[in-house]
Design an enzyme around this catalytic site. Sequence first.
Site, PDB file in Angstrom:
ATOM      1  N   GLY A  13     118.679  86.700 -10.709  1.00  0.00           N
ATOM      2  CA  GLY A  13     117.731  87.515  -9.968  1.00  0.00           C
ATOM      3  C   GLY A  13     117.675  88.908 -10.551  1.00  0.00           C
ATOM      4  O   GLY A  13     118.686  89.616 -10.586  1.00  0.00           O
ATOM      5  N   LYS A 188     122.453  94.298  10.375  1.00  0.00           N
ATOM      6  CA  LYS A 188     122.272  95.739  10.190  1.00  0.00           C
ATOM      7  C   LYS A 188     120.849  96.051   9.729  1.00  0.00           C
ATOM      8  O   LYS A 188     120.328  97.150   9.980  1.00  0.00           O
ATOM      9  CB  LYS A 188     123.311  96.293   9.214  1.00  0.00           C
ATOM     10  CG  LYS A 188     123.306  95.668   7.821  1.00  0.00           C
ATOM     11  CD  LYS A 188     122.335  96.324   6.867  1.00  0.00           C
ATOM     12  CE  LYS A 188     122.266  95.585   5.558  1.00  0.00           C
ATOM     13  NZ  LYS A 188     121.312  96.196   4.604  1.00  0.00           N
TER      14      LYS A 188
END
Length: 325
Positions: A13, A188
């Site tokens: 990636g 989060k």
Amino acid sequence: MSRPREGGPVVLGAGGWGSALAVTLAQTHPAVTLWARREALADELRRIRLNAAYLPGVALPSQVNVTSDLAAAVAEADFAFAVVPSVGMADLLSALPTSLGLVLCAKGLAPGGQRLSELAAERGFRQVAVLSGPNHAEEVGLGLPAATVIASRDEGFAHRVQQALMTPSLRVYTSRDVAGVELGGVLKNVVAVAAGLGDGLALGDNARASVITRGLREMARYLGAQGAQADTVYGLSGLGDLVATATSRHSRNRAAGEAIARGQAPERGGQVVEGLRTARFLAEWAEQHDFDLPIVQAVAAVSEGRLSPQDALRNLMQRQPRAEG
């Protein structure tokens, strides 16, 4: 097409975080392989040694070899860092041999709300770890000091990854609480979107601090419901990552909330905003299980257009009085 050099770490990636990890690994390894899904991007990275779209200002060292040949990238690898968005992780796993050790670096859920480590185990991968912490790619790529955590039930695998990733500028800890570390990084993002909504409405520092604090408590209750260790939420993958993501100018989740509050599109530059997807999954779970996740549910309602940011705030502030906890 460039072929990878044998024997070095592999990063799958070539977005901002993948590029930053490749740069970091190049500090301590003579050869690093960075796989880009698109050959056009791989060719650009080889030519100009700069990921201008996703990590501007950070040059790729010469020992980072870029390829778009996935099979060749992992042919000699013991393990690889999987750094694609959560929506693309299933497709990537389908193309990898299950004998490959995986370090999952996305902070999101698979389509359907499944944890990525669960998806990898379901697909037959035997060595799986998750990487999480306050690690903005823009800062890690520049070599600014940071800390992160590797979680795996296989302690030997966690220690191998720890040794591979540790550099003078990146301190790496290990954990056995895979669910806690993984879910801390997931939740989060939602709280950071909520903080961004407050910033977009110019609600001030008190509001942001309140969102972070109550969001952390919400994270802790959800982690407990999922069988995670209670203390994990106060570590790097929970509180540490939450503070960074809810306050930083680098945070795409905080920026997405700010943009929504200002009536703008939440996504920028084609980058995935994991917190918006996650909020919808978790809000649905909370409804099914009669579980109170007020900040998550507010973010989901705003992102789906069911509530305005102002109405979501009003609902949160007018909840039934209660003791803190």
